[in-house]
Design a protein around this motif. Sequence first.
Motif, PDB file in Angstrom:
ATOM      1  N   LEU A   1       5.168   7.298 -13.920  1.00 12.40           N
ATOM      2  CA  LEU A   1       4.445   7.731 -12.533  1.00 12.40           C
ATOM      3  C   LEU A   1       3.256   8.448 -13.056  1.00 12.40           C
ATOM      4  N   LEU A   2       4.096   9.777 -13.868  1.00 15.62           N
ATOM      5  CA  LEU A   2       2.947  10.712 -13.833  1.00 15.62           C
ATOM      6  C   LEU A   2       2.058  10.012 -14.248  1.00 15.62           C
ATOM      7  N   ALA A   3       1.870   8.912 -15.901  1.00 20.25           N
ATOM      8  CA  ALA A   3       0.921   8.262 -16.080  1.00 20.25           C
ATOM      9  C   ALA A   3       0.140   7.807 -15.001  1.00 20.25           C
ATOM     10  N   ALA A   4       0.629   6.794 -13.821  1.00 25.30           N
ATOM     11  CA  ALA A   4      -0.236   6.046 -12.962  1.00 25.30           C
ATOM     12  C   ALA A   4      -0.832   7.187 -11.846  1.00 25.30           C
ATOM     13  N   LEU A   5      -0.395   8.301 -12.007  1.00 26.48           N
ATOM     14  CA  LEU A   5      -1.255   9.383 -10.903  1.00 26.48           C
ATOM     15  C   LEU A   5      -2.506   9.120 -11.229  1.00 26.48           C
ATOM     16  N   ASP A   6      -2.314   9.962 -12.763  1.00 23.79           N
ATOM     17  CA  ASP A   6      -2.717  10.239 -13.545  1.00 23.79           C
ATOM     18  C   ASP A   6      -4.454   9.414 -13.685  1.00 23.79           C
ATOM     19  N   SER A   7      -4.253   7.929 -13.913  1.00 26.53           N
ATOM     20  CA  SER A   7      -4.852   7.252 -13.884  1.00 26.53           C
ATOM     21  C   SER A   7      -5.673   6.926 -12.809  1.00 26.53           C
ATOM     22  N   GLY A   8      -5.277   6.961 -11.721  1.00 25.79           N
ATOM     23  CA  GLY A   8      -5.533   6.492 -10.194  1.00 25.79           C
ATOM     24  C   GLY A   8      -4.794   4.905  -9.987  1.00 25.79           C
TER      25      GLY A   8
ATOM     26  N   GLU B   1       0.544  -1.249   0.317  1.00 26.92           N
ATOM     27  CA  GLU B   1      -0.042  -0.002   0.079  1.00 26.92           C
ATOM     28  C   GLU B   1       1.383   1.151  -0.075  1.00 26.92           C
ATOM     29  N   ILE B   2       1.802   1.244   0.707  1.00 28.08           N
ATOM     30  CA  ILE B   2       3.175   2.427   0.789  1.00 28.08           C
ATOM     31  C   ILE B   2       4.831   1.640   0.169  1.00 28.08           C
ATOM     32  N   VAL B   3       5.203   2.833  -0.819  1.00 27.81           N
ATOM     33  CA  VAL B   3       6.404   2.123  -1.077  1.00 27.81           C
ATOM     34  C   VAL B   3       7.465   2.796  -0.754  1.00 27.81           C
ATOM     35  N   VAL B   4       9.156   2.225  -0.232  1.00 29.32           N
ATOM     36  CA  VAL B   4       9.810   3.449   0.229  1.00 29.32           C
ATOM     37  C   VAL B   4      11.180   2.957  -0.755  1.00 29.32           C
ATOM     38  N   LEU B   5      11.814   3.763  -1.400  1.00 23.28           N
ATOM     39  CA  LEU B   5      12.194   3.838  -2.829  1.00 23.28           C
ATOM     40  C   LEU B   5      13.650   3.538  -1.449  1.00 23.28           C
ATOM     41  N   LEU B   6      14.491   3.012  -1.594  1.00 17.70           N
ATOM     42  CA  LEU B   6      16.096   3.729  -0.661  1.00 17.70           C
ATOM     43  C   LEU B   6      17.099   2.997  -1.888  1.00 17.70           C
ATOM     44  N   LEU B   7      16.542   2.637  -2.837  1.00 15.73           N
ATOM     45  CA  LEU B   7      17.536   1.382  -3.943  1.00 15.73           C
ATOM     46  C   LEU B   7      19.023   2.633  -3.955  1.00 15.73           C
ATOM     47  N   PRO B   8      20.026   1.989  -4.250  1.00 12.19           N
ATOM     48  CA  PRO B   8      21.382   3.586  -4.845  1.00 12.19           C
ATOM     49  C   PRO B   8      20.795   3.042  -6.493  1.00 12.19           C
ATOM     50  N   ASN B   9      21.705   4.253  -6.734  1.00 13.46           N
ATOM     51  CA  ASN B   9      21.134   4.681  -8.183  1.00 13.46           C
ATOM     52  C   ASN B   9      22.756   4.043  -8.738  1.00 13.46           C
TER      53      ASN B   9
ATOM     54  N   ASN C   1       8.108   1.609 -13.033  1.00  9.89           N
ATOM     55  CA  ASN C   1       8.404   1.261 -14.314  1.00  9.89           C
ATOM     56  C   ASN C   1       6.700   1.324 -15.291  1.00  9.89           C
ATOM     57  N   ALA C   2       7.084   1.341 -15.864  1.00  8.56           N
ATOM     58  CA  ALA C   2       4.881   1.341 -16.437  1.00  8.56           C
ATOM     59  C   ALA C   2       3.971  -0.176 -15.992  1.00  8.56           C
ATOM     60  N   GLN C   3       5.598  -0.625 -15.577  1.00  4.18           N
ATOM     61  CA  GLN C   3       4.610  -2.485 -15.549  1.00  4.18           C
ATOM     62  C   GLN C   3       5.287  -2.592 -14.497  1.00  4.18           C
ATOM     63  N   THR C   4       6.512  -1.961 -13.205  1.00  9.01           N
ATOM     64  CA  THR C   4       6.218  -2.101 -12.100  1.00  9.01           C
ATOM     65  C   THR C   4       5.283  -1.729 -11.117  1.00  9.01           C
ATOM     66  N   LEU C   5       4.624  -0.041 -11.873  1.00  8.10           N
ATOM     67  CA  LEU C   5       3.893   0.409 -11.167  1.00  8.10           C
ATOM     68  C   LEU C   5       2.361  -0.556 -11.188  1.00  8.10           C
ATOM     69  N   ALA C   6       2.015  -0.928 -12.927  1.00 10.61           N
ATOM     70  CA  ALA C   6       0.543  -1.937 -12.733  1.00 10.61           C
ATOM     71  C   ALA C   6       1.347  -3.102 -11.667  1.00 10.61           C
ATOM     72  N   GLN C   7       2.092  -3.628 -10.768  1.00 11.39           N
ATOM     73  CA  GLN C   7       1.879  -4.323 -10.128  1.00 11.39           C
ATOM     74  C   GLN C   7       1.806  -4.425  -8.824  1.00 11.39           C
ATOM     75  N   LEU C   8       0.863  -3.094  -8.349  1.00 15.53           N
ATOM     76  CA  LEU C   8       1.433  -2.735  -7.431  1.00 15.53           C
ATOM     77  C   LEU C   8      -0.724  -2.195  -7.217  1.00 15.53           C
ATOM     78  N   PRO C   9      -1.810  -2.869  -5.928  1.00 22.39           N
ATOM     79  CA  PRO C   9      -2.345  -2.129  -5.813  1.00 22.39           C
ATOM     80  C   PRO C   9      -2.920  -0.618  -6.389  1.00 22.39           C
ATOM     81  N   SER C  10      -4.030  -0.731  -6.519  1.00 25.18           N
ATOM     82  CA  SER C  10      -4.546   0.502  -7.505  1.00 25.18           C
ATOM     83  C   SER C  10      -4.844   0.908  -6.171  1.00 25.18           C
TER      84      SER C  10
ATOM     85  N   ILE D   1      -1.500   4.933  -9.176  1.00 27.02           N
ATOM     86  CA  ILE D   1      -1.062   5.655  -7.728  1.00 27.02           C
ATOM     87  C   ILE D   1      -1.520   6.581  -7.175  1.00 27.02           C
ATOM     88  N   ALA D   2      -2.516   6.499  -6.140  1.00 31.99           N
ATOM     89  CA  ALA D   2      -2.772   8.339  -4.796  1.00 31.99           C
ATOM     90  C   ALA D   2      -1.709   9.627  -5.112  1.00 31.99           C
TER      91      ALA D   2
END
Length: 310
Positions: free
Chosen positions: A234-241, A190-198, A207-216, A243-244
Motif C-alpha cells: 500500500l505504501l508503494a502504491a501511495l508513493d507511485s500515485g 474509485e473507492i474501496v471499503v474493506l469489511l472482510l473478517p480476519n 496486495n501489490a497485484q490487487t492494488l494494481a487492478q484498481l483504477p489509478s 492509490i490517491a
Amino acid sequence: MTTNILFAAKAERWTTYEQPLTKALTEAGIAFDLRTEFAPDQVDYIVYAPNSDVQDFSPYTRLRAVLNLWAGVEDVVGNTTLTVPLTRMVDHGLTQGMIEWVMGHTLRYHLGIDGHMNGQDGMWRNVAPPLAQDRKVTVLGLGALGAAVAQALAGLGFDVSGWSRSAKDIDGILCLHGTEGLRSALSEAEIVVLLLPNTPATANTLNAQTLAQLPSGACIINPGRGPLIDDDALLAALDSGQIAHATLDVFRIEPLPAEHPYWAHPQVTVTPHIASETRASTASQVIAENIRRDLNGEPLLHIVDRFLGY
C-alpha cells in the motif's frame, strides 16, 4: 431454575456491562445469576472477550454456549478446548456506528473535502464532484456489516458493488465472488471499503497485484481488519500515485507504533480503531436474546462457522 452466566472480560468491561446486561436479561424474562466468578462446573453461559483470563474451556462441563462480545472471533475460534457453540457479536448499535463512519469518509472522498480544506489559498477552484450515481464504490466483505454498509451507500445513490469469498444475494447490490469476481470488483472501483473478517484466506487481500487492478487514483477505506492489507504494498502504491489516499482505522499492531510510516504519510489518514464500537446497551440486548432463545430451544443467532473462522 437459575441460569448462571459468567462475564469473562477485563475488569473495566464489567463496570460498563453489569447494569445493561442485568437490565436486558431481566427484560428477557430470564432467571439468572450474573457474575465475574463461578466454579467452572456451575457455568451455563460465558459472555466473553478473547483477551480475558478464560482460555481453557475444558473445566466448564455444563457450558451451553460462549457469547462473544466482539464482532471479531479470530482470537478464540481456533481454541480446541471450546467445543460448545460460539456466537459473534452482531449488534445493531455497532452496525449503525460502522455505517456512519464509512459514509462520512466515503463522502469526504466523493466530495473532495480534503482538497477544499487544504486549498484555502485564494484560488477559486470551481470543480464540482460528480453525482453519487456516477461514483463507483466497492465493498469487500458482505457479511452483516458489509451488507449494511453497501446498502446504506446505495441508498445515497452510489454505484455500489460488493465482493465476498462465497456467493451472496443482496437487494440493490451487484454481488461478486471468487478470484475473477474480485478482479471485476476492483477494476472500476474509485473507492474501496474493506469489511472482510480476519482469516488466513483474507490476509493481504489488498496486495501489490490487487492494488494494481484498481483504477489509478482510487481511494481505500479500511475499518475491517489490519491484516487485510499488505502495508508495504500500500505504501508503494501511495508513493507511485496508483492509490490517491487511504483512510485506515485498523492495523496489524495496535496502538499503531509512533514510528510507523503511516503516521507521517501525507496521503494516509489514521484513525485509532474508532470506526465502530460495541455499545453495551445494544450488545446486552443481543446477548440476552441469544440466551433466551437457547433456553427455549430456539437456534442461537450468529453462530461462528469454525471451518470458515467467522
